[in-house]
Every structure is written in C-alpha cells, then in structure tokens.
Design an enzyme around this catalytic site. Structure first.
Site, PDB file in Angstrom:
ATOM      1  N   GLN A  47       0.831  -1.204   0.000  1.00  0.00           N
ATOM      2  CA  GLN A  47       0.000   0.000   0.000  1.00  0.00           C
ATOM      3  C   GLN A  47       0.869   1.259   0.000  1.00  0.00           C
ATOM      4  O   GLN A  47       0.340   2.359  -0.123  1.00  0.00           O
ATOM      5  CB  GLN A  47      -0.919   0.002   1.235  1.00  0.00           C
ATOM      6  N   ARG A  57      -8.883  -1.694   8.343  1.00  0.00           N
ATOM      7  CA  ARG A  57      -9.764  -0.668   7.833  1.00  0.00           C
ATOM      8  C   ARG A  57     -10.161   0.348   8.898  1.00  0.00           C
ATOM      9  O   ARG A  57     -11.346   0.555   9.169  1.00  0.00           O
ATOM     10  CB  ARG A  57     -10.998  -1.311   7.209  1.00  0.00           C
ATOM     11  N   CYS A  58      -9.154   0.922   9.506  1.00  0.00           N
ATOM     12  CA  CYS A  58      -9.426   2.009  10.445  1.00  0.00           C
ATOM     13  C   CYS A  58      -8.183   2.838  10.583  1.00  0.00           C
ATOM     14  O   CYS A  58      -7.083   2.328  10.505  1.00  0.00           O
ATOM     15  CB  CYS A  58      -9.869   1.474  11.792  1.00  0.00           C
ATOM     16  N   GLU A  96     -12.913   4.272   5.556  1.00  0.00           N
ATOM     17  CA  GLU A  96     -12.977   3.412   6.735  1.00  0.00           C
ATOM     18  C   GLU A  96     -14.121   3.755   7.680  1.00  0.00           C
ATOM     19  O   GLU A  96     -14.337   3.044   8.675  1.00  0.00           O
ATOM     20  CB  GLU A  96     -11.654   3.515   7.492  1.00  0.00           C
TER      21      GLU A  96
HETATM   22  N1  MCN Z   1     -14.070   9.531  -2.095  1.00  0.00           N
HETATM   23  C1  MCN Z   1     -14.926  10.439  -2.689  1.00  0.00           C
HETATM   24  N2  MCN Z   1     -15.320  11.560  -1.997  1.00  0.00           N
HETATM   25  C2  MCN Z   1     -14.894  11.785  -0.721  1.00  0.00           C
HETATM   26  C3  MCN Z   1     -14.041  10.848  -0.098  1.00  0.00           C
HETATM   27  C4  MCN Z   1     -13.631   9.734  -0.822  1.00  0.00           C
HETATM   28  O1  MCN Z   1     -15.327  10.211  -3.827  1.00  0.00           O
HETATM   29  N3  MCN Z   1     -15.269  12.869  -0.055  1.00  0.00           N
HETATM   30  C5  MCN Z   1     -13.581   8.357  -2.838  1.00  0.00           C
HETATM   31  C6  MCN Z   1     -12.088   8.501  -3.104  1.00  0.00           C
HETATM   32  O2  MCN Z   1     -11.800   9.296  -4.177  1.00  0.00           O
HETATM   33  C7  MCN Z   1     -11.656   7.064  -3.238  1.00  0.00           C
HETATM   34  C8  MCN Z   1     -12.546   6.364  -2.222  1.00  0.00           C
HETATM   35  O3  MCN Z   1     -13.696   7.192  -2.052  1.00  0.00           O
HETATM   36  O4  MCN Z   1     -11.883   6.594  -4.531  1.00  0.00           O
HETATM   37  C9  MCN Z   1     -11.857   6.194  -0.858  1.00  0.00           C
HETATM   38  O5  MCN Z   1     -11.222   7.381  -0.551  1.00  0.00           O
HETATM   39  P1  MCN Z   1     -10.512   7.734   0.846  1.00  0.00           P
HETATM   40  O6  MCN Z   1     -11.517   7.851   1.906  1.00  0.00           O
HETATM   41  O7  MCN Z   1      -9.617   8.878   0.580  1.00  0.00           O
HETATM   42  O8  MCN Z   1      -9.631   6.448   1.194  1.00  0.00           O
HETATM   43  P2  MCN Z   1      -8.339   5.902   0.446  1.00  0.00           P
HETATM   44  O9  MCN Z   1      -8.496   6.036  -0.994  1.00  0.00           O
HETATM   45  O10 MCN Z   1      -7.129   6.421   1.102  1.00  0.00           O
HETATM   46  O11 MCN Z   1      -8.490   4.363   0.726  1.00  0.00           O
HETATM   47  C10 MCN Z   1      -8.036   3.801   1.934  1.00  0.00           C
HETATM   48  C11 MCN Z   1      -9.162   3.168   2.709  1.00  0.00           C
HETATM   49  C12 MCN Z   1      -8.572   2.266   3.692  1.00  0.00           C
HETATM   50  S1  MCN Z   1      -7.390   2.899   4.709  1.00  0.00           S
HETATM   51  C13 MCN Z   1      -8.919   0.952   3.750  1.00  0.00           C
HETATM   52  S2  MCN Z   1      -8.244   0.015   4.977  1.00  0.00           S
HETATM   53  C14 MCN Z   1      -9.783   0.378   2.771  1.00  0.00           C
HETATM   54  C15 MCN Z   1     -10.688   1.363   2.164  1.00  0.00           C
HETATM   55  O12 MCN Z   1     -10.033   2.486   1.805  1.00  0.00           O
HETATM   56  N4  MCN Z   1      -9.295  -0.600   1.983  1.00  0.00           N
HETATM   57  C16 MCN Z   1     -10.000  -0.951   0.862  1.00  0.00           C
HETATM   58  N5  MCN Z   1     -11.541   0.866   1.234  1.00  0.00           N
HETATM   59  C17 MCN Z   1     -11.180  -0.223   0.486  1.00  0.00           C
HETATM   60  N6  MCN Z   1     -11.894  -0.585  -0.611  1.00  0.00           N
HETATM   61  C18 MCN Z   1     -11.452  -1.610  -1.370  1.00  0.00           C
HETATM   62  N7  MCN Z   1     -12.175  -1.963  -2.447  1.00  0.00           N
HETATM   63  N8  MCN Z   1     -10.314  -2.297  -1.084  1.00  0.00           N
HETATM   64  C19 MCN Z   1      -9.581  -1.990  -0.005  1.00  0.00           C
HETATM   65  O13 MCN Z   1      -8.456  -2.644   0.262  1.00  0.00           O
HETATM   66 CU1  CUN Z   2      -6.514   1.581   8.469  1.00  0.00          CU
HETATM   67  S1  CUN Z   2      -6.434  -0.117   7.450  1.00  0.00           S
HETATM   68 MO1  CUN Z   2      -6.312   1.140   5.877  1.00  0.00          MO
HETATM   69  O1  CUN Z   2      -5.397   2.255   6.822  1.00  0.00           O
HETATM   70  O2  CUN Z   2      -5.132   0.577   4.939  1.00  0.00           O
END
Ligand code: MCN
Ligand code: CUN
Length: 788
Positions: free
Chosen positions: A222, A372-373, A742
């Site tokens: 990651q 996932r947190c 998360e």
């Molecule tokens: N998004 C959006 N509008 C927002 C916030 C987010 O459209 N206001 C969209 C983002 O652009 C992105 C998705 O939602 O496409 C998730 O965005 P974000 O909250 O920024 O999280 P990350 O992209 O950093 O993803 C990490 C998060 C984590 S830490 C875990 S654990 C997890 C999760 O995402 N692992 C996943 N969701 C997952 N989903 C899938 N399919 N697979 C994983 O391994």
């Molecule tokens: Cu908190 S599990 Mo995600 O941060 O990859």
C-alpha cells in the site's frame, strides 16, 4: 450540491463508472501473481509449529536433494550479510529469519527456492528443524506481571515485556472530575484480534538484475515509496542504494491495512534474488496469510465515563493494554504508538479526559496494524459509543436523547478536544436526526416495548462516531522520520489529454476514476481523458501511500493544488492568445473567456496545444505541475448509524433487521464510489461485531487460523444496508472533501453491539464483547431463563 461540470467532463459529484472496472471484471487485472519473468524461480517458507522455542538445528541436506530445489535460506545465510533482523515501521526490530529462537507459531524459519512452486513446497517438507520449547506467554496481563519471562532477550538490558507507555490528557483533572461526578459508568471491553482477509494474499516478485545492479520488486504494498526507502536503509550496506531500487505495486486485490507492513517473506525473496541472480516469486497461501501476517486490534480496554444526573457528560478515563505480539510492527505514525486512539472522546463535549495505553510483547505474530481504520480509531469509537449507551441505560434516558444532549454543537467548530485534536467541521445532530427519521425511530421504540411485553427480544443500537483521517500535518506526522505529505504530478499533453501520477496506491478504492475526476473538476479536461498512474516508484512522485483514508484528504488535495498551478499557467497562455490582461479572464470548467465578451474564449485544449506550439516568449513550454501537499489538519468525517436487531431465542442468532447509515465525508467526488465504500465497510464492520476472532490457546496455538474457523461474512449474513448522507465540507481541504474509506468499519461495530445489549438490558445484561456469536447470546438466554 449539483455538480459544476457537465457529464462529459465528469468532475466532482458525478457517479462516473469506474475506469478500472472493465479490466477487473474481465479478469484482466494485473496482480503480482500474474507477473511472470524469464528464468523466474519460486520460494516457499518453512514455518514454526511452536509459539516459543529455541532452534537447536536446521538440517537442509534432505531438502537440497529434492528435484528442482536450488537453495535453502536460513537465518545463518542472512546473518552473513547482517540481514537476519530488520527494523519495523515503529522503530522496533523484527526477525527476517531466526538464528536462535522463534517467537510465535507460524513464524518464518527458513525459505526454500526451487524451479517451480511444487518443488519448493516439497523442499519445505524436507527441511528438518529441531526445537527446544520455551515457556509461552499469550496473555498480556500475565506478560506484564513481575517475574514473567522476558521475551525479547535480544534487547540488551530489557527486563520486562512492556513495549511502551503512552498517555494523553489531564490525569489529575480527570480523576478529580470523575470523583465528583454524580454518575460514573465503568466498563471493561475486549476488542479481539482480527485479521484482514483480502481476496489476494501477500506476495512479491523480486528481480535483481546483476548487469544493471538494479533491484525491481513487484509487491503487494500500500506504500511503495516508503518501502523503497526502508529497503535502501536495510540493504544499503550490501550495495542496494535507493536509486537502484524500484518498487512496483501492480493491481492490488484488497489491502485494508494488511499490506502496509514489510513482511519477512518480501525481504527473503529479495535476498534470494540477489544471491541467485534470478527473479524470485513468493506468494503466501491463505493459511500463511491468516496465521502469520500482522494482526489488528487486541485491545483490552477499561473505560469510565462520568456525567451529571441530567445526562451531561463530564469526564472520560480510559486505560488500555495493547497486545502487540512479539514485536511492535504497527504501521502507526512515529509519534503515535497507540495510533489516533485519543479520538476516544468521540462526538461529545467532554471537558476532561485522560487515556493511557501500555503496549505489551507476547508470543503472537506482530499486531497493531489497522483493519480498515485510521490507526486505532475503531477501538476508540467502540469504547466511547458503548459507554455512551451504557450511560443512557443506566440513567434511564433514550440513547439518542443522551447523544443530542452531549454532541459538540455545529457552531463550536473548529473544536478543540480535551485530548488535543482540532476537529475541522461537523454537524452531528443533523446526521443522527436524519438517521432517526429514515429508520422511523419513535415507532421502532414503540414496537420494541410491545414486543418486550410479549417476551420477544428486539434491540435498537446507535453509533454517532467521529473519525480522524488524512494523516497528516508534517508538524506531528511522520513514519520513520518521513513526513506524511502526499503528492501529485500532472502533465497535460499537446492534444489536451493528461496523465496524473500520485504517491498513493489504490487497492480497490477506485483512484483511477476519482483522481481523474479531481483533475477534471479543476481543469475541465474530461475525466475519461485523464490517465491516472500510481504505484511505480520510478515514475510516481514520492508519497506515503494509501491507508488511514488519507488518499483523498492528502493526495487528492495535492491533485487539486497541482491542477490549480496548471490553471495559473493556462491563464497566462490564454491571456497571450486572446491578447487581454490575465485579470480580464474568467474561468469556467474547461475554458477561459474574456470578461464581458464571453464569445471570445480559449478552451483548455486550445491552451494545451499552444503550450507546445505557440507559448508566449520568455515562458517555458509545456503544461505540467507537481504538488507535495502538507495538510494543515486532519479531516474529521462522521456519521450516525442505527441498527435494529431481533434475537432468536432458540439459537441465539442475531438478525440485523435494518441498518441505516448516514455518513458525512464533506464534499463528495464520486457518490457511487462513496456508497460502495460504505457498503463494503459496513459488511467489514459487521464481521468483527458478529463473526471474526482469532485467539490462542495456552501454548500459543492459533485458533481460527483457517477459513474453517475464521468466519468471514458472505452475502448470506449481510443485510441490505440503507445509506444516506449529510454534507459538511472540510474548511481546510482544497475541495472540502474528507476521507471515507474506513468510516463504516469504524462506526458499525458499536451500533450492532449496542443493539444486541439494548435487546437484553432489561434482563440485566450490560455488555457483550464482540464478536457477539450465537453461542454467547445462547448462553445468556439460558442463564437468564428466556431461551426458547
Ligand atoms: N471519495 C470520494 N469523496 C470523498 C471521499 C472519498 O469520492 N469525499 C472516494 C475517493 O476518491 C476514493 C474512495 O472514495 O476513490 C476512498 O477514498 P478515501 O476515503 O480517501 O480512502 P483511500 O483512498 O485512502 O483508501 C483507503 C481506505 C482504507 S485505509 C482501507 S483500509 C480500505 C478502504 O479504503 N481498503 C480498501 N476501502 C477499500 N476498498 C477496497 N475496495 N479495497 C480496499 O483494500
Ligand atoms: Cu486503516 S487499514 Mo487502511 O489504513 O489501509
């Protein structure tokens, strides 16, 4: 908010279909195991059957005779290069392969390299290891007792099993406030070990090219850039300096936190490739993944919440014992040994709070990663939301009413919490109100009373959580000293199409789509024509990776800032083309036009072409920009979840009848993707609430080390989630967005646990630790004489 751009451009707010899905749905994704290199050989790992034992002998002679086996690598082999230990992300140390003793069941003991995967497995069978068992410590409380055997004998001068003591808040003030509170509720909670079970297990292909002296590692990570730097720090002394290391994170089949750490298997594969001069593939099987990869949770929490008789919360005190297994390999920011657990005051105005956590070594695999947190937020939210419900029941107040009474009011944002966080924005009452309306809360309470009179067991549980995501501001956040900024580099091509590269790495979240939408929003180039790339350290700008829902808050912001830099240059070019001053131009997504003369305009495509064909004299050609974004604060998404359960008095089964989730992640980039994140997250939150747990017997044997015992939710167990939203933008994020990946996993478990306890409170049940299995409920029903 209606989208600002047309569906053709598909900027923010459009539920554009995911650009990556055609290849995933057709089975054409390119995962690590799809990578096949010429001359590639295979690795398999010998693992310890004991949880704690001295290794007296490793005999490799028989294994080396197995047809196809090329080499057996042991701790002794690695020790010659001083590679048998490596640092963890928390500056602890971890064995790559042992030279003296093993510390947990399934620990790596040796690795066999062979011409094919089957020969490697046969070789593993043929390695003969002799062990001398040592006393095993699985209980962190026992591990802390004076006189307990010291596990980390490798650490000179270490006399106990404590890893760290961490505290936040005002101890004296909180003690005094609690002593003077009219009501204090106290509850011990255990949040058990669980394990992320991504569809794809971990693995890598390590390819050391002797001619170029360059190492390329395709791996399930990651955080590719951070891994490159760690590899350079670990292996610099054997000639692998950072410019000669390329980490490629190809398509990833789910990360969920489990693909953040550096596992020994990766390092052994690299060592094997360097030694043999051939590409080495290592792919974990499912049992190895479940038994040996880093674990989540394992928090023993003791919490006290004080209040006035009228329900006004006064103080919170939490003491936690954190079982980290034999090494602290948590993937936390360096200054936060207990992650962001200090978000435990939740959504409530609490004048006084104190939290302390002690990390402990035990004979278990490394723990402390997230599931996932965002770094221990789930544990914090579970504690405060369970305590809030217990307080409501204790006071005879409705749990919703108690929450309304204590919510931080919208006008108090930015809100400085007793444990030191500055919440950016929130409107908690609106979210809870919406969830209550949607589910029909008042009628449900009536129905519950009627059912209870008939002896039926129905419960309603609420969770009004606050998350903290988007690590993080450089003044506080780093991993091994590297600040937790993130990055984006955009290049606009002459024909007005673009490539955008980011320092993060999607594992299923849909970045190829949502990042393209961010660029589309800011530049008006259709998202369909913005190619997004992540995961290759040779091409992507340096970034800290995807975890803790930081991609949108940090890299997404970098994307917006980089696009705005391009827009600034585009404005200069447009002024030149239209022969007006820059101030006389107005921007709308996709074009600049002259104030008062809208028919005189230049599209972003015209401007892109001019950047390469007709740029103003004295200006550099080209149209590109890069941003390394240092967020001024974290983002604080929130939500209110309400769960309705019916308990089966015959079997003890918990049936989720309805579950309404109202989430607020500020401005949304792609509503469909956010919905998908929440649906997936809710199922992944239900899992630890009702099903998943990994425990150990006294000898350190894992219970739940295969899918026979470790229960993953399937479509059968998953109810039909009902989702809704409120929108409270982040005031400091360039797009007003907060993370969301998360939220659901964090918010769901206490809503479910609160619902089950609510169904049983009148029988004298105060708490049931998760997972709330049918067996636990069945025993309670029998004990209380209400079983059918
Ligand atoms: N998004 C959006 N509008 C927002 C916030 C987010 O459209 N206001 C969209 C983002 O652009 C992105 C998705 O939602 O496409 C998730 O965005 P974000 O909250 O920024 O999280 P990350 O992209 O950093 O993803 C990490 C998060 C984590 S830490 C875990 S654990 C997890 C999760 O995402 N692992 C996943 N969701 C997952 N989903 C899938 N399919 N697979 C994983 O391994
Ligand atoms: Cu908190 S599990 Mo995600 O941060 O990859």
């Amino acid at each position: 908010m209606a989208p600002r751009t047309s569906p053709e451009i598909s900027g923010m707010g459009h539920s554009m279909k995911r650009k990556e899905d055609p290849r995933f749905l057709r089975g054409q994704g390119r995962y690590v195991d799809d990578i096949v290199l010429p001359g590639m050989v295979f690795m398999d790992i010998v693992r310890s059957p004991f949880a704690h034992a001295k290794i007296t002998k490793i005999d490799t002679a028989r294994a080396l005779k197995v047809p196809g086996v090329l080499a057996v690598i042991t701790g002794e082999t690695l020790a010659k290069f001083n590679l048998h230990w490596m640092p963890t992300l928390m500056s602890d140390t971890q064995m790559v392969l042992p030279t003296e003793k093993v510390m947990y069941q399934a620990q790596e003991v040796a690795a066999v390299i062979a011409t094919d995967r089957y020969a490697a497995a046969d070789g593993v069978e043929a390695v003969e290891v002799s062990y001398d068992p040592l006393p095993v410590l699985v209980d962190p409380f026992k591990a802390l007792e004076p006189g307990a055997p010291v596990l980390r004998t490798d650490k000179k001068g270490k006399t106990d099993n404590r890893i760290f003591h961490w505290e936040a808040g005002d101890r004296q003030g909180t003690d005094a406030e609690l002593a003077g509170s009219e009501v204090v509720v106290k509850q011990d909670l255990y949040i058990p070990r669980i394990h992320v079970s991504s569809i794809e297990t971990c693995g890598c292909v390590a390819d050391f090219d002797r001619a170029q002296g360059k190492l390329t590692v395709y791996m399930t990570t990651q955080a590719p850039h951070a891994i490159r730097t760690v590899f350079a720090l670990v292996a610099g002394h054997v000639g692998l300096s950072e410019e000669r290391i390329r980490i490629v994170s190809p398509d990833i089949g789910g990360g969920f936190g489990g693909k953040v750490p550096v596992y020994p298997g990766y390092v052994i594969a690299v060592a094997a490739s360097v030694v043999l001069g051939k590409p080495v593939k290592w792919i974990e099987d499912r049992m190895e993944n479940l038994q040996a990869d880093s674990f989540a949770r394992d928090y023993h929490i003791s919490a006290e919440l004080g209040a006035k008789r009228d329900g006004t919360m006064t103080a919170l005190r939490i003491k936690t014992i954190a079982d980290h297994g034999y090494t602290d390999a948590a993937a936390n920011p360096s200054k936060f040994p207990a992650g962001l657990f200090s978000i435990c005051t939740g959504s409530y105005q609490l004048g006084h709070a104190f939290a302390e956590v002690d990390g402990v070594y035990t004979n278990k695999p490394p723990g402390g990663i997230a599931y996932r947190c965002s770094f221990r937020v789930t544990e914090a939210v579970h504690a405060i939301e369970r305590l809030t419900d217990i307080l409501a029941h204790e006071l005879g107040m409705d749990p919703a009413e108690l929450r309304f009474k204590n919510f931080i009011p919208p006008e108090s944002f930015p809100y400085h919490s007793a444990l030191g966080w500055d919440y950016d924005s929130g409107n908690y009452a609106a979210a809870l109100r919406k969830a209550m309306d949607r589910i029909g809360y008042a009628e449900l309470r009536k129905e519950q009373a009627e059912k209870r009179a008939r002896g039926e067991l129905m419960g309603i549980g609420i969770s009004s959580f606050t998350e903290i995501v988007g690590a993080g501001p450089s003044k506080q956040f780093d991993i091994l000293g590297i600040k937790m900024f993130d990055s984006c580099e955009i290049r606009v091509h002459p024909t007005g199409k673009a490539i955008a590269r980011f320092g993060t790495k999607s594992q299923g979240q849909g970045h190829e789509t949502t990042y393209a939408q961010i660029v589309a929003e800011e530049l008006g180039i259709p998202a369909a024509h913005v190619q997004v790339e992540e995961g290759d350290t040779d091409t992507a700008p340096y970034g800290l990776g995807t975890y803790a829902s930081r991609s949108t808050p940090v890299a997404g912001a970098a994307g917006a800032v980089a696009a705005r830099k391009i827009r600034d240059k585009a404005r200069k070019i447009a002024a030149h083309l239209l022969e007006v001053a820059e101030e006389d131009l107005v921007w709308e997504p996709g074009k600049f036009s002259v104030k008062g003369a809208p028919q005189r305009s230049k599209t972003i495509q015209d401007i892109a072409l001019a950047a390469y064909t007709n740029h103003p004299q004295g200006m550099e050609a080209g149209l590109e920009a890069v941003s390394y974004y240092d967020p001024p604060n974290l983002t604080f998404p929130f939500g209110s979840y309400i769960c309705v359960v019916d308990l089966d008095r015959g079997t003890g089964e918990v049936k989720i009848r309805r579950f309404v989730a109202v989430d607020d992640c500020g401005n949304i980039i792609n509503p469909m993707i956010v919905d998908g994140q929440i649906h997936g997250g809710l199922t992944m939150g239900m899992a630890p609430a009702l099903l998943e747990e990994i425990s150990y017997d006294e000898d350190g044997n894992i219970q739940g080390g295969s899918f026979m015992d470790y229960l993953l939710p399937t479509a059968m167990e998953t109810p039909s989630w009902e989702t809704d939203k409120t929108v409270t933008p982040s005031p400091h994020h360039p797009l007003g967005a907060k993370g969301v990946g998360e939220s659901a996993t964090v918010g769901a478990p206490p809503a479910i646990a609160n619902a089950v306890v609510d169904a049983l409170w009148h029988l004298g049940v105060r708490n049931i630790d998760i997972p709330i299995t049918p067996e636990k409920v069945w025993r309670i029903l029998h004990e209380k004489g209400v079983a059918e």
